[in-house]
Design a protein around this motif. Structure first.
Motif, PDB file in Angstrom:
ATOM      1  N   GLU A 176       0.832  -1.205   0.000  1.00 24.82           N
ATOM      2  CA  GLU A 176       0.000   0.000   0.000  1.00 24.82           C
ATOM      3  C   GLU A 176       0.863   1.250   0.000  1.00 24.82           C
ATOM      4  N   GLU A 177       1.896   1.270   0.851  1.00 17.52           N
ATOM      5  CA  GLU A 177       2.763   2.444   0.922  1.00 17.52           C
ATOM      6  C   GLU A 177       3.445   2.708  -0.416  1.00 17.52           C
ATOM      7  N   LEU A 178       3.893   1.646  -1.076  1.00 17.23           N
ATOM      8  CA  LEU A 178       4.582   1.801  -2.350  1.00 17.23           C
ATOM      9  C   LEU A 178       3.634   2.308  -3.440  1.00 17.23           C
ATOM     10  N   ILE A 179       2.442   1.729  -3.521  1.00 18.19           N
ATOM     11  CA  ILE A 179       1.475   2.154  -4.535  1.00 18.19           C
ATOM     12  C   ILE A 179       1.073   3.617  -4.322  1.00 18.19           C
ATOM     13  N   LEU A 180       0.775   3.984  -3.113  1.00 19.39           N
ATOM     14  CA  LEU A 180       0.360   5.367  -2.830  1.00 19.39           C
ATOM     15  C   LEU A 180       1.485   6.339  -3.149  1.00 19.39           C
ATOM     16  N   ALA A 181       2.743   5.955  -2.855  1.00 22.40           N
ATOM     17  CA  ALA A 181       3.875   6.822  -3.180  1.00 22.40           C
ATOM     18  C   ALA A 181       3.981   7.029  -4.686  1.00 22.40           C
ATOM     19  N   LEU A 182       3.740   5.989  -5.449  1.00 25.56           N
ATOM     20  CA  LEU A 182       3.827   6.097  -6.911  1.00 25.56           C
ATOM     21  C   LEU A 182       2.751   7.028  -7.477  1.00 25.56           C
ATOM     22  N   PHE A 183       1.609   7.114  -6.816  1.00 19.71           N
ATOM     23  CA  PHE A 183       0.528   7.954  -7.320  1.00 19.71           C
ATOM     24  C   PHE A 183       0.574   9.380  -6.777  1.00 19.71           C
ATOM     25  N   MET A 184       1.522   9.679  -5.895  1.00 21.91           N
ATOM     26  CA  MET A 184       1.682  11.062  -5.434  1.00 21.91           C
ATOM     27  C   MET A 184       2.549  11.829  -6.429  1.00 21.91           C
ATOM     28  N   PRO A 185       2.215  13.078  -6.742  1.00 19.84           N
ATOM     29  CA  PRO A 185       3.135  13.899  -7.533  1.00 19.84           C
ATOM     30  C   PRO A 185       4.463  14.033  -6.801  1.00 19.84           C
ATOM     31  N   PRO A 186       5.595  14.077  -7.515  1.00 21.05           N
ATOM     32  CA  PRO A 186       6.913  14.081  -6.848  1.00 21.05           C
ATOM     33  C   PRO A 186       7.064  15.161  -5.791  1.00 21.05           C
ATOM     34  N   THR A 187       6.652  16.387  -6.100  1.00 16.32           N
ATOM     35  CA  THR A 187       6.799  17.470  -5.119  1.00 16.32           C
ATOM     36  C   THR A 187       5.953  17.206  -3.880  1.00 16.32           C
ATOM     37  N   TYR A 188       4.723  16.763  -4.076  1.00 16.29           N
ATOM     38  CA  TYR A 188       3.860  16.465  -2.933  1.00 16.29           C
ATOM     39  C   TYR A 188       4.446  15.321  -2.098  1.00 16.29           C
ATOM     40  N   TYR A 189       5.018  14.311  -2.765  1.00 14.17           N
ATOM     41  CA  TYR A 189       5.571  13.172  -2.026  1.00 14.17           C
ATOM     42  C   TYR A 189       6.727  13.616  -1.137  1.00 14.17           C
TER      43      TYR A 189
END
Length: 871
Positions: A631-644
């Motif tokens: 879950e953590e990996l998938i959510l990180a991939l869907f965050m825009p880079p700056t927001y992440y």
């Protein structure tokens, strides 16, 4: 039997001997308790040394345990009936009183009773493990405390989680090894072998009512799940360290465990550390280390072994594959003459002494001398563990003077991973001895097979970061009341309410004496830091990372492993994801195929298409279908880079404590534009000022460095001014190596403002001028997180992919995996320079990044990570 003249050499004169308590050898019952005269007891020495460090602490402990004297305390520790009034009414009172015994000022060592009305003890908000009586003491102690604050935060968690071992709610997971024993050389390979089964076992413990009750009783917030799982893993290594170290001795000294009737190991100088609350199953791993063994008998011998431990020393043959634990209360040379020589106990195939400490004082050496002479004269293979390289050299000198043959020595790969062991002692060594060794110094001794020679041990914290401050007043962990007895109201032993006095499994809960007594010492086997066997990769000579220069081809451009997909159709991908989550179960492979092969910009379009087509939020649907690291990996991939990046910074400073390495990793490696966008996003998304949060969560020169970084004003001109590089090198030398003390502001100004190509030229000029590289000088002049931040900047100037390769390696090396760091770096670099990071990883560590990820992760989480890194 030895000649009479020879046997007399082993026994101390009666006027010097500390009388032990003898028991009939064949009766499996507790030893009758009789008062001990003053003798070589680690418990006695440890307790009465408390006041040397914190005056009045011993009386405070007795008061919190409702005891009037040390004799009452020792009676309960030895298994006797406690006095009336001992115990606690509820778990909350027990944990509160336990915490009260740590309440003294870590700087001035004042106890609550010695404070004026205007002062009150408050704990460090970062580690929650030490107290100060006022801001002045905290400021004065900060240069020392900052080096260990993060480790002490883990110590505080371990101290509470250890209660689960005492109550039996955390049973050590054990089972036959499905790897060849020779493949399990250290904790890394042991954890890899246990894999998913171990993780599932630990997760089951963490959701149990016992853990819920524990954290409801201690009066502090419950840490995150990964922090608690890491604590359980460290506790597991602490308990299993002893049996696996015995196995190390059997393996390294070539003992045949297939002897008819079984093999025998004597643990010399054993105490409560080795025997209190020890369960037979705790030594199952020793048997799994030697499949096909014909029986292993382990006998603990010492003046401080727990009275309730089995006292049978039967010599009857063992059943193949069984392990028999027993103990004898007394001095080893007495046990030898009265039990071994008379045939009532088996002759040992191996003798092990855990941290005997005979080097530390003449009195302890006098107590140990008869045993050392006995082991020498009978040529008994012996394994001796020590806390540090200094103790190793001192102990070897004594053994050489006794004409003892030194077979081999080296770092112990199975030492405890508890942070106070690694931080306080730096390394753990073990030496194998036999008899009559004709020379010295110890540098000529052969190393243990497979383990590095002395002098190559890694240290923890890294060089320059400082060690665990022994005189600083920080109590070592431990000190847990005994387990509730089965049935009825909990008590131990025979008392009412909760708890027993400190002295439980591995108790080292208060400042220890400067020396050790006859026997095992106050702590279990510690371990070398970081790398297998204590040895760092060859690229890090002397424990300092030497980054390879960035290849010319790499400086021309970098490449991510994820590229925008050709013929991209956001609607089609949204439909694929919808079908993957629809109905019973989830098609994780379909999700992996989509997200691992789309750029971040394309994933944002998929999110929008999903909401347009189905009127639902894709992220919420994914969170409901996935869990854990996946879950953590998938959510990180869907965050825009700056927001992440902004989200990671917020998470690092949210709640109790601060994840300083996350702040360093992001703020010291991003470009000016990226940092400015992060600052704006942090404000717009979280309604907070990033600089203010940094100032409130950090301090000192580390705070100033991060504030400088979050301005995003580094010179990004790619041309190099060699005259400026020479001048900057001279200024850095005069601010550090060339003066007494350090001008931290000079380092901050140059490293925070110069471009990376300019810094690279400055480092080259510095090496020519100072005959030492700038990274080494920073390690010598700084410590703690400001050192890490400055070195990160320099490492990125030299070779940014190498820096991230090292961070990835450290996230997976050792016990457990730092999944948050692994996910963050893989995701944030996947479209920037992950190809070059993979190349540097293979060059630095002689293995591919994909191979290490495959060995440290599992399931869909592993498949997605490997898909991202391109393997």
């Amino acid at each position: 039997m030895a000649p009479r003249s020879q046997r007399r050499r082993h026994k101390k004169p009666s006027s010097l001997a500390a009388p032990g308590i003898k028991a009939p050898p064949t009766i499996v019952t507790p030893v009758p308790l009789t008062p001990l005269k003053p003798g070589p007891s680690i418990d006695t020495l440890g307790f009465f040394s408390l006041d040397n460090n914190v005056p009045g602490l011993s009386q405070l402990i007795l008061q919190k345990l409702n005891m009037k004297s040390y004799e009452e305390y020792k009676l309960v520790v030895d298994g006797g009936t406690p006095v009336s009034g001992f115990g606690f009414r509820c778990p909350q009172e027990m944990f509160q009183r336990m915490e009260d015994t740590f309440r003294f000022c870590a700087h001035c060592r004042a106890l609550p009773s010695g404070l004026s009305d205007s002062k009150v003890l408050r704990h460090c908000k970062r580690c929650r493990n030490v107290y100060y009586c006022g801001p002045e003491c905290q400021r004065s102690d900060w240069p020392t405390h900052r080096r260990v604050c993060q480790e002490l935060r883990l110590v505080a968690v371990d101290r509470l989680m250890e209660w689960l071992l005492v109550t039996g709610d955390f049973i050590l997971p054990s089972g036959p090894w499905h790897w060849p024993p020779e493949a399990v050389q250290d904790w890394d390979s042991w954890f890899s072998m246990k894999g998913l089964h171990l993780d599932a076992t630990l997760d089951a413990v963490l959701v149990s009512p016992a853990v819920t009750t524990l954290w409801a009783s201690v009066g502090r917030p419950r840490p995150d799940q990964d922090v608690l799982q890491g604590s359980l893993k460290r506790l597991l290594t602490d308990v299993l360290s002893r049996p696996l170290t015995l196995g190390l001795g059997l393996r390294a000294l070539g003992i045949d465990v297939r002897r008819i009737g079984g093999s025998t190991v004597h643990v010399v100088g054993a105490s409560h550390v080795e025997t209190f609350l020890t369960r037979p199953g705790d030594y199952d791993e020793l048997g799994y280390m030697f499949p096909g063994h014909l029986g292993l008998r382990v006998v603990m011998v010492g003046v401080d072994v727990s009275a309730g431990f089995s006292q049978s020393t039967s010599i009857s043959p063992l059943e193949p594959g069984t392990i028999h634990l027993s103990a004898h209360r007394g001095l080893y040379h007495d046990f030898w003459e009265e039990q071994v020589e008379t045939g009532q106990a088996d002759h040992p195939d191996l003798v092990v002494a855990f941290h005997p400490g005979f080097h530390s004082s003449p009195d302890l050496m006098e107590a140990w001398l008869p045993t050392l002479l006995l082991l020498r004269d009978y040529r008994i293979p012996t394994l001796i563990t020590v806390y540090s390289h200094q103790e190793l050299v001192s102990s070897l000198q004594i053994l050489v003077e006794l004409d003892t043959h030194i077979t081999a020595y080296g770092a112990n790969p199975f030492m405890s991973l508890k942070p106070e062991q690694t931080t306080r002692f730096g390394c753990d060594a073990a030496a194998g001895v036999r008899m009559s060794y004709p020379g010295y110094p110890p540098t000529g001794y052969p190393p243990f097979p497979g383990y590095p020679p002395a002098g190559q041990e890694s240290s923890f914290p890294p060089s320059g970061a400082g060690g665990y401050p022994a005189p600083g007043g920080y109590p070592a962990p431990g000190g847990y009341p005994g387990a509730p007895q089965p049935g009825g109201a909990p008590s131990y032993p025979g008392g009412h309410g909760f708890g027993v006095p400190p002295g439980g499994a591995g108790f080292s809960g208060y400042p220890q004496p400067p020396s050790q007594s006859y026997g095992g010492g106050p702590a279990q086997v510690p371990l070398p830091g970081g790398f297998p066997g204590g040895q760092m990769p060859s690229q890090y000579p002397g424990g300092q990372p030497t980054y390879p220069s960035q290849p010319a081809a790499m400086t021309q451009g970098t490449q991510g492993t994820i590229q925008p997909a050709a013929n991209f159709d956001a609607m089609r991908d949204a439909e694929i994801l919808r079908k993957a989550m629809k109905g019973f179960g989830t098609d994780e492979q379909a999700i992996v195929d989509v997200v691992a092969n789309r750029s971040n910009d394309q994933r944002q379009k998929i999110k929008a298409a999903f909401k347009t087509s189905y009127g639902k939020d894709l992220i919420k649907d994914l969170k409901s279908e996935l869990s854990g690291n996946m879950e953590e990996l998938i959510l990180a991939l869907f965050m825009p880079p700056t927001y992440y990046d902004a989200w990671s910074l917020r998470k690092a400073m949210q709640g109790a404590g601060t994840q300083e390495r996350v702040l360093i990793e992001i703020l010291c490696t991003r470009t000016n534009q990226e940092i400015r966008e992060i600052v704006r996003c942090y404000q717009s998304e979280f309604g907070r000022d990033l600089e203010k949060d940094i100032r409130s969560d950090t301090s000192g020169h580390f705070e100033r460095l991060l504030v400088s970084m979050c301005q995003g004003n580094r010179d990004e001109n790619q041309s190099v001014n060699h005259q400026m590089a020479q001048e900057d090198a001279q200024r850095l030398y005069q601010a550090g190596e060339g003066r007494l003390g350090t001008d931290e502001s000079c380092f901050n100004m140059i490293l925070a403002t110069r471009s990376f190509p300019q810094l690279r030229a400055t480092m080259e000029a510095y090496s020519r001028m100072a005959n030492r590289d700038l990274l080494s000088s920073v390690s010598r002049e700084f410590s703690g997180y400001v050192e890490s931040g400055l070195k990160t900047i320099l490492q990125c100037a030299l070779n940014r992919p190498a820096f991230f390769a090292e961070r990835l390696y450290c996230s997976m090396k050792g016990a457990g995996t730092d999944d948050s760091t692994l996910v963050r770096i893989v995701v944030t670099r996947s479209e920037i320079d992950l190809v070059q990071i993979k190349q540097m990883f293979a060059q630095m560590y002689q293995k591919t990044l994909g191979t290490m990820i495959a060995g440290d992760t599992s399931g869909d989480y592993r498949r997605l990570l490997l898909a991202i890194v391109g393997q």
